[in-house]
Every structure is written in C-alpha cells, then in structure tokens.
Design an enzyme around this catalytic site. Structure first.
Site, PDB file in Angstrom:
ATOM      1  N   GLU A  90      75.173 -17.049  51.037  1.00 38.85           N
ATOM      2  CA  GLU A  90      74.882 -16.990  49.614  1.00 38.85           C
ATOM      3  C   GLU A  90      75.892 -17.690  48.712  1.00 38.85           C
ATOM      4  OE1 GLU A  90      72.113 -15.676  48.227  1.00 38.85           O
ATOM      5  OE2 GLU A  90      71.358 -15.274  50.232  1.00 38.85           O
ATOM      6  N   SER A 463      48.607  49.548  52.504  1.00 35.53           N
ATOM      7  CA  SER A 463      49.532  50.654  52.767  1.00 35.53           C
ATOM      8  C   SER A 463      50.985  50.214  52.800  1.00 35.53           C
ATOM      9  CB  SER A 463      49.168  51.337  54.089  1.00 35.53           C
ATOM     10  OG  SER A 463      47.877  51.914  54.007  1.00 35.53           O
TER      11      SER A 463
END
Length: 876
Positions: A90, A463
């Site tokens: 680059e 219950s």
C-alpha cells in the site's frame, strides 16, 4: 514607448492582478475547506464497530452478534513481517512522507491529463485513514482536497505507529471482516502470530479490492496479488529471495472460518441480546462488549437434556403421531430436513431380519433393531393424511426403504426411533443464596419456537402455589398439628345457582378432620380453600406479594388457594428459593459482568445475598448500616416458619405426591407438585439448599395433558433427571431446628426426643404457639402404633361412645336380658311363619366366642358423620 513595451506592461499588470485574484480565491477556498473540516482529535475517542460476544460462567462462547467482525489490536502486538507486507502493498514510503505522497499525486495528475479519466491513485495509508474515519468515500475533487489537508493535520497530531494502528484495525477485508485480526480468523482461523509468510501476504493484498482479490471467492486473482506483494517485499529487502520463492510455492489454503461457538444455547443468547438492547440500544452490535453470564454450561446442558427426556417420556405414553411419512425424492430434499431438538432426520436404506439400516445427513449409517420401534408400533395412530395418500395399517407397513424418519441418540451410543413432541416444557434453576440463574430452557427447540416459556409463559401454578397459603396460616397462629375439616364446601357468588363453586380434591373424595401437615404434603384442595377463607384474601395476597408475586398475577377470589393465578417457571423457582435459603427473597439475574472491547469491566452485578446464619442481634445492627443493608436480601419469612415449611415440603418427597424423587436416595430434597384443572399444566417446584428449580409441562394451546397426567407424572421426571446431575457428589444437607422451634407430643404437648414421623405422634411447634391439648386415642396411648389423622378421629369418636357400653351377649341372665326378651316376644308372635324359630334356636353356636367387644358398625358411621359436620372451631 514602443508598442511592444506597452503590451508587456499591461500584460504584467494583468498577470499580477490575476495572480492576486487566484491567490485570494485560493485563500478563501482554503479557509472555507478548513472551516468545514472535522476535528482530527476525535480519533482519540475512536470506537471500532465490533460485535458483542456472550460467554457462559465457565467462559465458553455461547453466541456472537453483530454484522461487522472486528477485533482491535495494539500496533505493538502486530507481527513485524505482516506490517512490512502491508507497507509493500500500500505505501512503501509511509515512514518518509508527511502524510501526502506528492510523487504519487503527480503521477495521478499526469494520468488524469493524459487519459481524461479520474482514477484513484496516490493515496497514502494516512489518507486512507482520513477517508475511513473522517470523510465519506465519494470521489470528488473537493473531497480529495479535504483529504490532503486532514492528512497533514493527522500527521502533526499522531505518531506514525498510531496512524498505522488506526488503519490496520479499520480497513475492510471482505466477508464482513474489518481489521487484520478478524481477517486472520475469517480466512485461516488463526491468530496473527501463527500466520505464515504466504498467508500474511494474502491478507495484505485484500485492502486494494476485497472482492476482486478474495482468496475464497477469487482464489486465482488472489494468488496473483499475493505473489506481487511477495516480489515487492523482496525488492524492498523485507524478505530474502529464498523466503519469497518458498512462499510463492504455497497453495491457497484460505477458507471461511466461523466463530468457534463452544457452547451453543440460543435461549440464553436471546435473553442476553434482549437485555443488552434494552440497556445500550442498537450500539450493542458494534461496541465490542463481552457479556459473561451466570449460566454454567454443565448445568445448562443437563437442563436441556432433562427437558427433552421428559417430553419424549410423555410422548411415548401417548402414542406415535408423526405420520404422514416423508419419502426420499432427492439429496436436496433430504438435506433440507431440519434437525429439531435431539431428533435427526434419517433415510431408511434397507430392512433385513428386523434390523433397519438408516443414513444420517452426514452420510453415516446406523442400524436400529425393531425392538426400538415397538413403543410406536403398539400405539400406532394413522394421523391426518392428505387426500390421495394411502393410510398404512401399521407402523411396519409405513416404514419402507427410502422413507425419511426421525431418530435420536440414546445411552451407550445407541439410537432409537422417535418423533418431535407436540407437548412443550420449560425449566429454570437458580442459586437460592444470591439469585444467580444457573439454567434456563424455554422449550424443546429454539429454532422450532423462539418463545421462552421459562421466562415469558403465564401459566397457572396449581398446587405449587399452596405454600403461600400455609405460610400465611403459620404466621396467623395455626400449627402443623392444627385440624381443618376436609368436607364438602360450596362457595356462592350471588344468588344464582349456576354461580356456585363446588371445589373438590383431586381424588373427588373427602377425608374429614385433617392436620395441616398432611393436608399440604397430600395436596388437599379443600383444606387450602378453607384456610384462605378463614384468614381472608387480604393476608394471603400480602404474603404472596412479599414472596415476589405481583398484583396482576394474583386473582381476588378463593380460587387463589388452588393456584389460579399465573407465573413462569423462573418466578416459581425464585419463590421456592425462599424456603431453600432460610426465608430471604433474592432477585434473579443472569449477567455476571460486562467488559468493553479493551477488556475493562464496565458493569458487574452486585446481588443481595441471603444470610440464613445471621442472628437477630446482627440483623438489628444491620439496620444501622447502609453498607450491610445493600448486600443482604430482605427477609420475608421468619427462620421458624421457614423451618416448619421446609419439614413439610420434604414430606412431599418422603410420603406425599412426589415420592418418585426418592429414587435419588437423598433426604435433603423438598418441593411441591402442581396440577391445574383438566390437567392443562404439570409442575414440580423443588429445591436443595444449594439449588432451587422448577419444571413445567403443557401445551401452548392449553389442551389437556390427558387423564391422570399430574405434575408428578409429567414434570417431576424432568426435575429428577436434572437433579441427578446437579447434586452429583454433593453431600447430604442437615437441617437443625432454630432456637424458636420445639418438638412436642401432639396429644400431651410434652417435649419429645424420639418418636415416629412428625404428624403422627409428635410435631414441630413454634415456641409458645400450640394447639389445645387433645387426648390421645387409646390405641396410640397403649401401643404407640402410628395412625393417621383419619383413624385418630375415628378412634376418638369410638372412645367417646364407650361411656355408655351395651352388655355383651354371653353375660348370664339378668334384668337387662329379660327385658330384652320381653320386648322381643311380641315381635316373634307377629311373625306369620313359624319356620323362622329354628334360626333362633341355633343362636347358642355363638357361645364359644369369649371376646364379645361390640363392633357397632352402624354407630361408628354415625359418629364419623357427626365428626365431619364439626366446624373448624370445634376441632381446636
């Protein structure tokens, strides 16, 4: 003055004016650009768009969310050779120019003049950082000028290494990967320091064109780009010719590597994702946070297996319902069949001598004997077939070669024939001491249904809610030895007959005077309703709210005693943790801590913990200390009542509705089953001092589970299966009564050291809270035989009747006997037939009987009937 000199003079003046105008224009243009430029110092607070990750308590990756894969890294941790590869590809003059490569810009300008086309060129790494962080990617001259100015400013503000770090972490590398670390993991599944030279050059070639030079999508072009970078590195003397030649010989080995999910559990992942979005919004997906949960992978796996085991167990009881069968048409058709839960699609390859050879989607083959199909063959149901499809008469006729069936793994690496259950279930387990959620399973399979029933379901607890009623009763002065009359009751709402509610016990029977202890562990509905009626709904609802239930969960009617409200399995597990931790209400939580992308802790849960060993003196001191109050959970039940309730809930396992749990061979387990009307919900809520868990089973459509499918049949096996793993190698817990608890005889109220089971001859009492003294039945007083409350009441009724005994039959003649004969003679004369007289003569055969205690069956029944009609007040 000649004409030439005159023209030269005016040309000079014009040129100066033009230059001044251009200069002024350029200055104004420059000032305008500077005024609209972003501040380069904002790079100091740069936040990389990084996905967030979710981990289990034992640091196993559960899930990863976020579109962009990025893992930031410090420049000092990047391999030097990888940096050189990027510089060669680059910007080889990166450490020499001031942020702008003027030679590169000149080349780009010459190309523009010669070709007339605008091409990108001359961009340095600094300029790419400027474009990626501060500007848009539009290709205009104005943006290029801004890019140059900002690059020069960035070079003055930051070091070269810092700018390079920005670049290596920000650059796009293809396949949703940003930065070099993400690229290494995506293409090679390795950290940076394990990449070869060839792999480093391949990654360095991606920024120029991530799609064109992608080693997965375009391996040939990527290979050309890699070799070009290797030559550039050789030219710049970063590597030797031998290293370059060796690297060029390496083939393309890149392939997509997805995040290594070590522990996949989508129910947990979705819970965390929702909570994180609620806290941090949509930035959650990009801020790179790591979330560590309280979920242990070991217990979560056990919970998932337990839920699926229980659902399959129920499903087998109710027969095979999977047809119509799918027939293999193509490989694509076979691969499209989803894996649901622990059921896998399989194609029948052959059937030989009762053995089915099947093929899985990974092309592995398995042999399954016919014996593992019998559960479905014995209860085969044809189901609903589409029109035109012939119904098989039996399972064996339906299972043909190329049929696609479902199988699941069994123990010892075996496989069995199965189906996807239609019934659903949920499971939740928490640490009762601090509320940390240890396991949550919301259904059979998340991808089949994302609905998390463990946290989102609103089901009637049945219950399982009754401990609220009995805890309230103990707070109101009742004892476990108190009697409540289990007899029919009618509750009217208004004057209309159809508004009358006639509740019943599950057995549709009534048991007369019943002690509170046995009423709870035997789950007597009538006793619960009468207790709630006696105490008042206001007190019951207040206790429920103290236990963590909300107003909208609690109905304003006596049906609350039977659990007609609603709750989720997590809510029920939290409720039962109160009895497990000594009476404290802890708050459930599932996020232990949150770290940012740098590994810094930005949130850590500080739960309020239970303190069962804290004395009253230390509690009083705690009231004056905000620091202690902030660490201790609030007490909602006294130690004495907590102990009493725990002793009864352990009786549920020992001799009540959950005796199946005795298979675990532990005496420290407690809980309560729950079954709603028409068996629409089956529950078991239970605990050990180290863990509280709730299991639920039912249909999402509220369809009945079937006749006889109680909580002990449906949900309890799930709970047992989980606890077998959770309590492995866990020592038995002991339960020491608090100082405020005494052990006394039920009848004489004298202190007792030894005796039978509580509720028979002795009971635990809260000191100073005793029922009225009752005389023990003669059978217990004489022999100490264990007897139920039902037999005790009958014996007591018989003993009261013996105050007026009738004379035995073998007593010699007396006034009483002669009177009886005198009264019987007229009846004998009135008989029309004399044939009945020999029967009277045969009575002496009964003389040899020495024992002549009157059985008086009719009298006993009358006494029992009167006892049932007694009010609650008469029984105390």
């Amino acid at each position: 003055m000649t004409l030439f000199k005159l023209l030269l003079k005016w040309f000079t003046i014009f040129s100066l004016i033009t230059l001044l105008g251009v200069g002024a224009g350029a200055y104004v243009f420059y000032k305008h650009l500077i005024s609209n430029l972003p501040d380069v110092t904002q790079l100091k607070q740069v936040k990389y768009q990084t996905p967030f990750k979710i981990y289990s308590y034992d640091k196993k990756l559960i899930a990863q969310f976020g579109e962009k894969k990025r893992i930031p890294i410090d420049i000092n941790n990047v391999p030097k050779q990888l940096i050189q590869a990027f510089l060669a590809a680059e910007d080889d003059r990166y450490y020499d120019h001031p942020g702008v490569d003027y030679k590169g810009l000149a080349r780009a300008f010459v190309q523009l003049v010669s070709t007339g086309k605008k091409r990108q060129g001359g961009s340095t790494i600094t300029m790419q950082v400027t474009r990626n962080f501060l500007l848009s990617r539009e290709k205009t001259y104005i943006r290029k000028f801004r890019e140059i100015i900002l690059s020069l400013q960035i070079e003055k503000t930051y070091s070269k290494d810092k700018i390079l770090e920005f670049y290596l972490n920000k650059i796009y590398m293809g396949h949703r990967s940003y930065g070099i670390v993400a690229a290494a993991e995506t293409y090679y599944g390795k950290p940076l320091n394990e990449l070869t030279l060839a792999q480093q050059a391949m990654i360095a070639g991606l920024p120029k064109a991530p799609s064109a030079y992608n080693p997965v999508s375009n391996p040939d072009r990527a290979l050309l780009r890699r070799n070009y970078i290797l030559r550039r590195m050789e030219t710049l003397l970063y590597i030797s010719p031998e290293e370059a030649a060796e690297a060029r010989e390496h083939p393309v080995t890149a392939r997509l590597h997805y995040p290594q999910i070590e522990f996949n559990d989508p129910f947990i992942a979705e819970m965390v994702r929702r909570e994180m979005i609620k806290r941090y919004g949509e930035d959650t997906y990009t801020n790179g946070m790591s979330v560590y949960t309280t979920i242990g992978s070991h217990l979560q796996s056990a919970a998932t297996k337990s839920l699926r085991y229980a659902l399959h167990l129920y499903d087998r009881r109710h027969g095979y319902h999977a047809p119509p069968f799918k027939v293999f048409t193509s490989e694509e058709n076979f691969q499209e069949q989803a894996i649901i839960g622990d059921t896998y699609p399989a194609q029948i390859l052959s059937i030989k001598k009762g053995v089915y050879e099947v093929r899985l989607q990974d092309n592995s083959t398995i042999k399954i004997p016919w014996s593992r199909f019998l559960w479905a063959a014995n209860r085969f149901r044809t189901g609903h077939y589409p029109s035109g499809v012939r119904r098989p008469r039996s399972l064996s006729s339906a299972l043909k070669v190329n049929t696609i069936i479902r199988i699941r793994p069994l123990k010892n690496k075996k496989w069995g024939f199965t189906q996807v259950p239609k019934v659903q279930g949920a499971f939740a387990a928490i640490n009762p001491m601090n509320g940390a959620i240890q396991a949550v399973v919301g259904g059979f399979d998340f991808h089949q249904s994302e609905y998390n029933r463990a946290t989102q379901a609103k089901r009637q607890p049945g219950s399982g809610f009754k401990p609220v009623i009995y805890s309230t009763a103990l707070k109101e002065g009742y004892t476990l030895a108190s009697f409540i009359n289990d007899s029919p009751i009618i509750i009217r709402k208004g004057s209309a007959k159809d508004r009358a509610w006639r509740p019943q016990n599950y057995s549709h029977r009534y048991y007369g005077p019943t002690r509170i202890r046995s009423a709870l562990y035997k789950s007597r509905n009538i006793v619960s309703i009468k207790l709630a009626q006696k105490m008042g709904l206001t007190k019951v609802i207040q206790t429920a709210k103290d236990f963590g239930f909300k107003d909208e969960q609690l109905p304003r009617g006596l049906s609350i005693a039977l659990g007609s409200g609603w709750a989720s399995p997590l809510r029920m597990a939290n409720f039962y943790s109160i009895f497990a931790n000594g009476g404290f209400l802890v708050k459930p939580y599932f996020i232990e801590r949150i770290e940012n992308h740098k590994g810094e802790v930005i949130f850590a849960e500080k739960p309020k913990t239970a303190c069962p060993l804290c004395s009253k003196e230390s509690s009083k001191k705690a009231l004056n200390s905000e620091q202690i109050l902030s660490t201790h959970a609030p007490r909602v039940l006294s130690p004495e009542i907590t102990f009493l309730m725990g002793s009864v809930l352990r009786d549920v396992v020992k001799r009540g509705t959950a005796t199946r749990a005795k298979v675990l061979n532990r005496s420290d387990l407690a809980g309560k089953t729950g079954t709603t009307n028409s068996q629409k919900d089956g529950w078991f809520n239970g605990y050990h001092p180290s863990i509280a868990a709730s299991a639920w089973m039912g249909f999402d459509s509220y369809k009945t589970l079937g006749k006889g499918e109680t909580g002990g049949d449906t949900a309890l096996p799930m709970w047992i299966h989980f606890m077998r793993t959770a309590l492995k190698n866990q020592p038995l817990a002991t339960f020491t009564p608090p100082k405020g608890i005494v052990k006394k005889s039920i009848y004489s109220l004298r202190d007792v050291k030894t005796g039978g089971l509580a509720g028979d001859t002795w009971e635990y009492f809260e000191r100073g809270v005793y029922p009225k003294k009752r005389k023990a039945p003669s059978s217990i007083a004489r022999t100490g035989i264990k007897s139920t409350s039902k037999s005790i009441s009958r014996a007591k009724s018989n003993s009261s009747k013996r105050k007026r005994p009738t004379p035995p039959r073998h007593v010699p003649k007396s006034k009483t006997k002669s009177r009886a004969k005198a009264k019987s003679r007229p009846k004998a004369k009135s008989r029309p037939k004399a044939k009945s007289r020999p029967k009277v003569k045969s009575r002496p055969k009964a003389k040899p009987k020495k024992k002549s205690k009157p059985t008086q069956p009719r009298r006993t029944k009358k006494v029992k009937a009167k006892a049932i009609k007694r009010t609650v007040e008469d029984l105390f």
